[in-house]
Design an enzyme around this catalytic site. Structure first.
Site, PDB file in Angstrom:
ATOM      1  N   GLN A 139       1.747  -6.137   5.898  1.00  0.00           N
ATOM      2  CA  GLN A 139       2.084  -5.940   4.499  1.00  0.00           C
ATOM      3  C   GLN A 139       3.412  -6.623   4.197  1.00  0.00           C
ATOM      4  O   GLN A 139       3.854  -7.445   4.997  1.00  0.00           O
ATOM      5  CB  GLN A 139       2.109  -4.453   4.180  1.00  0.00           C
ATOM      6  CG  GLN A 139       0.733  -3.823   4.299  1.00  0.00           C
ATOM      7  CD  GLN A 139       0.665  -2.411   3.727  1.00  0.00           C
ATOM      8  OE1 GLN A 139       1.538  -1.937   3.018  1.00  0.00           O
ATOM      9  NE2 GLN A 139      -0.414  -1.715   4.068  1.00  0.00           N
ATOM     10  N   GLU A 149       0.850  -1.189   0.000  1.00  0.00           N
ATOM     11  CA  GLU A 149       0.000   0.000   0.000  1.00  0.00           C
ATOM     12  C   GLU A 149       0.885   1.238   0.000  1.00  0.00           C
ATOM     13  O   GLU A 149       2.006   1.215   0.515  1.00  0.00           O
ATOM     14  CB  GLU A 149      -0.900   0.005   1.241  1.00  0.00           C
ATOM     15  CG  GLU A 149      -1.816   1.225   1.330  1.00  0.00           C
ATOM     16  CD  GLU A 149      -2.761   1.184   2.525  1.00  0.00           C
ATOM     17  OE1 GLU A 149      -3.549   2.126   2.690  1.00  0.00           O
ATOM     18  OE2 GLU A 149      -2.696   0.199   3.302  1.00  0.00           O
ATOM     19  N   GLU A 169      -6.214  -9.170   4.221  1.00  0.00           N
ATOM     20  CA  GLU A 169      -5.374  -8.480   5.219  1.00  0.00           C
ATOM     21  C   GLU A 169      -5.356  -9.341   6.478  1.00  0.00           C
ATOM     22  O   GLU A 169      -6.404  -9.628   7.049  1.00  0.00           O
ATOM     23  CB  GLU A 169      -5.898  -7.083   5.557  1.00  0.00           C
ATOM     24  CG  GLU A 169      -5.671  -6.047   4.479  1.00  0.00           C
ATOM     25  CD  GLU A 169      -5.986  -4.624   4.933  1.00  0.00           C
ATOM     26  OE1 GLU A 169      -5.768  -4.313   6.130  1.00  0.00           O
ATOM     27  OE2 GLU A 169      -6.447  -3.848   4.098  1.00  0.00           O
ATOM     28  N   ASN A 203     -12.127  -0.928  -0.441  1.00  0.00           N
ATOM     29  CA  ASN A 203     -11.420  -1.397   0.755  1.00  0.00           C
ATOM     30  C   ASN A 203     -12.149  -0.946   2.016  1.00  0.00           C
ATOM     31  O   ASN A 203     -12.421   0.253   2.180  1.00  0.00           O
ATOM     32  CB  ASN A 203      -9.996  -0.831   0.783  1.00  0.00           C
ATOM     33  CG  ASN A 203      -9.268  -1.147   2.080  1.00  0.00           C
ATOM     34  OD1 ASN A 203      -8.808  -2.259   2.281  1.00  0.00           O
ATOM     35  ND2 ASN A 203      -9.186  -0.179   2.989  1.00  0.00           N
ATOM     36  N   GLU A 204     -12.500  -1.888   2.868  1.00  0.00           N
ATOM     37  CA  GLU A 204     -13.049  -1.606   4.202  1.00  0.00           C
ATOM     38  C   GLU A 204     -14.106  -0.495   4.183  1.00  0.00           C
ATOM     39  O   GLU A 204     -14.072   0.412   5.020  1.00  0.00           O
ATOM     40  CB  GLU A 204     -11.912  -1.264   5.177  1.00  0.00           C
ATOM     41  CG  GLU A 204     -10.983  -2.425   5.438  1.00  0.00           C
ATOM     42  CD  GLU A 204      -9.934  -2.157   6.503  1.00  0.00           C
ATOM     43  OE1 GLU A 204      -9.838  -1.002   6.993  1.00  0.00           O
ATOM     44  OE2 GLU A 204      -9.207  -3.098   6.865  1.00  0.00           O
ATOM     45  N   TYR A 251      -6.595  -8.724  12.383  1.00  0.00           N
ATOM     46  CA  TYR A 251      -5.263  -8.537  12.959  1.00  0.00           C
ATOM     47  C   TYR A 251      -5.280  -8.984  14.420  1.00  0.00           C
ATOM     48  O   TYR A 251      -6.323  -8.950  15.084  1.00  0.00           O
ATOM     49  CB  TYR A 251      -4.840  -7.068  12.876  1.00  0.00           C
ATOM     50  CG  TYR A 251      -4.650  -6.559  11.472  1.00  0.00           C
ATOM     51  CD1 TYR A 251      -3.468  -6.800  10.781  1.00  0.00           C
ATOM     52  CD2 TYR A 251      -5.642  -5.829  10.831  1.00  0.00           C
ATOM     53  CE1 TYR A 251      -3.278  -6.331   9.491  1.00  0.00           C
ATOM     54  CE2 TYR A 251      -5.465  -5.360   9.535  1.00  0.00           C
ATOM     55  CZ  TYR A 251      -4.281  -5.605   8.875  1.00  0.00           C
ATOM     56  OH  TYR A 251      -4.101  -5.139   7.594  1.00  0.00           O
ATOM     57  N   ASN A 309      -6.476   1.730   3.048  1.00  0.00           N
ATOM     58  CA  ASN A 309      -7.179   2.991   3.276  1.00  0.00           C
ATOM     59  C   ASN A 309      -6.782   4.049   2.268  1.00  0.00           C
ATOM     60  O   ASN A 309      -7.600   4.916   1.900  1.00  0.00           O
ATOM     61  CB  ASN A 309      -6.913   3.491   4.697  1.00  0.00           C
ATOM     62  CG  ASN A 309      -7.490   2.575   5.752  1.00  0.00           C
ATOM     63  OD1 ASN A 309      -8.333   1.729   5.456  1.00  0.00           O
ATOM     64  ND2 ASN A 309      -7.047   2.736   6.980  1.00  0.00           N
TER      65      ASN A 309
END
Length: 499
Positions: free
Chosen positions: A345, A27, A291, A172-173, A244, A72
């Protein structure tokens, strides 16, 4: 020592490992791109400014697919800012991370980097501030052969052949209040559906990933996923999920993170199956776990609007690598539904590879379990039967002391056992039985353990945390005993010598 009974049979299978399970993520965040994969003037930089020392480590990890450009960052990003002559590209404020984006690296540079490494791109379109029409233009730029405005612009920019990007993420999200252009599930579902239609009209061969819940902690989980899939079920190929894990002070809870991931995946799969049943669809919805990682979500005070500041640069410990290995076992256990995953990442930002600007690149502790499973966890995942003592946790209830997965690779007739021993106090004997495979010979037993669970690698001591080999001489037959040291991550590879 306590014993763990372990039975693997070639006829008990979960599914085939898709190599995309070992994907990662780049990213435009912190130093992932600038001084991560790209640093013109670095002693190892190639003619395009990419760090060859980093590329060598990525090759070691055997990463087949990388998600790009966010994250993001994606929801405020105009992909056209990153094409054409670099000197003419605009510098933009990135509102997601409050940094300045110089746009020296864009889609054409990323594709050049990916091609050098034989990595498949997994591109994402902006569904925050972006529009369905712009997403269609992005696909046209990348995949259409020529004789249209956007495809001819790609050719004009020096890239005659289409990129033929097959995997695309629809935002994304988008459920997150932190997201630029946050949408409700209903509004996202409608916007993503119309975007999917346009993108597949431009290129019917592409595969699409719908935005699933960004976390199990979201109050809308898993209702978001249900509503989104009710809009998109026949238009997409995957539903994404993100998760996460952080050490909040209880070692047993942290080690048991694999149990949470297991439940998380089952919840998403059952939600997708509900929508399939509701619409009486013949299609099975697969999961893109695009992710995942260990992430210490602490705030770091930085100046606003810097270029590539050190954001989210977690330094991973031996304990983190053990937890990480347990998570990898869970991904393997769900290969029948999780077909793609992206370690978030790849470089510098919560990553297995860490660089110094102008200096070396080192392997973080989590590099090693990823390397082992990515390289030796190919083939079929077996549904192994395990009887192990239990470990009590506050967060997950009772969990097995051993978290493990086994893969069988028919190409070279080998078995790989990956095992996490969560016991703080004692070694465990793995009593492994392989009767359907006939006789097996242990090739190697590699262990990650140590007296200091907080030990880390750094530039002064880059090999402080790394695996060690255990003597495996005279270990063969259809019944093998392997000692798993206390608090250890293990890879045991076996050659099948008869069937």
């Amino acid at each position: 020592m306590k014993r763990v009974t372990y039975f693997a049979d070639k006829n008990y299978k979960i599914g085939q490992v898709d190599p995309k399970l070992f994907g990662s993520f780049i990213e435009h965040l912190g130093r992932a791109v600038y001084t991560g994969i790209y640093e013109p003037g670095h002693p190892t930089a190639d003619e395009d400014g990419f760090r060859k020392d980093v590329m060598d480590l990525v090759k070691e990890l055997n990463v087949p697919i990388v998600r790009y450009p966010g994250g993001n960052f994606l929801s405020g990003y105009d992909w056209t800012d990153g094409i054409g002559p670099i000197e003419n590209r605009p510098r933009r404020l990135d509102l997601a991370w409050r940094t300045t984006e110089p746009n020296e690296v864009g889609i054409d540079e990323f594709m050049k980097w990916a091609n050098k490494l034989n990595i498949e791109p997994m591109l994402a379109v902006n569904l925050g501030t972006g529009t369905p029409k712009e997403a269609g233009f992005f696909v046209e730029y990348c995949n259409h052969p020529g004789n249209t405005y956007w495809s001819d612009l790609r050719i004009q920019n020096g890239h005659k052949d289409p990129y033929n990007v097959k995997v695309w993420c629809l935002g994304n999200e988008m459920d997150g209040p932190w997201q630029i252009g946050q949408l409700s599930a209903e509004d996202y579902g409608k916007k993503a559906r119309e975007t999917a239609k346009i993108m597949k009209w431009v290129d019917p061969t592409i595969e699409l990933v719908a935005c699933g819940s960004s976390s199990a902690e979201m109050p809308t989980f898993p209702e978001w996923d249900r509503v989104v899939l009710e809009h998109l079920y026949e238009h997409v190929d995957y539903i994404s999920c993100h998760r996460y894990y952080e050490n909040l002070g209880d070692t047993n809870d942290f080690l048991g993170s694999f149990a949470d991931m297991d439940n998380f995946i089952k919840t998403i799969a059952s939600t997708a199956d509900y929508v399939q049943a509701k619409y009486r669809s013949k299609k099975k919805m697969y999961i893109s776990f695009d992710e995942w990682n260990v992430w210490y979500q602490k705030k770091v005070e930085l100046k606003d609007w810097e270029v590539a500041p050190p954001i989210l640069e977690d330094i991973y410990s031996l304990l983190d690598s053990l937890v990480f290995g347990g998570l990898m076992c869970t991904l393997l256990q769900h290969v029948d539904r999780v077909k793609m995953a992206s370690l978030a990442q790849l470089v510098n930002v919560i990553a297995p590879i860490f660089t110094q600007k102008g200096g070396p690149a080192i392997k973080q502790a989590i590099f090693y379990p990823f390397y082992q499973v990515s390289n030796y966890g190919r083939g079929e995942v077996l549904n192994t039967l395990i009887e192990a003592p239990k470990l009590a946790t506050n967060r997950h209830g009772d969990i097995p002391l051993v978290q493990s997965s086994t893969t069988y690779n028919a190409e070279d007739n080998t078995l790989s056992i990956f095992a996490l021993n969560c016991s703080e106090d004692e070694d465990l004997v793995l009593d492994a039985q392989f009767r359907s495979f006939g006789s097996v010979q242990v090739i190697e037993h590699v262990v990650m353990d140590g007296t200091d669970l907080n030990a880390v690698n750094n530039f002064a001591n880059p090999d402080n945390v790394k695996p060690r080999n255990v003597d495996v001489s005279n270990k063969s037959g259809d019944h093998i005993e392997i000692t798993l040291p206390r608090m250890s991550w293990n890879m045991i590879r076996l050659q099948c010598t008869s069937n």
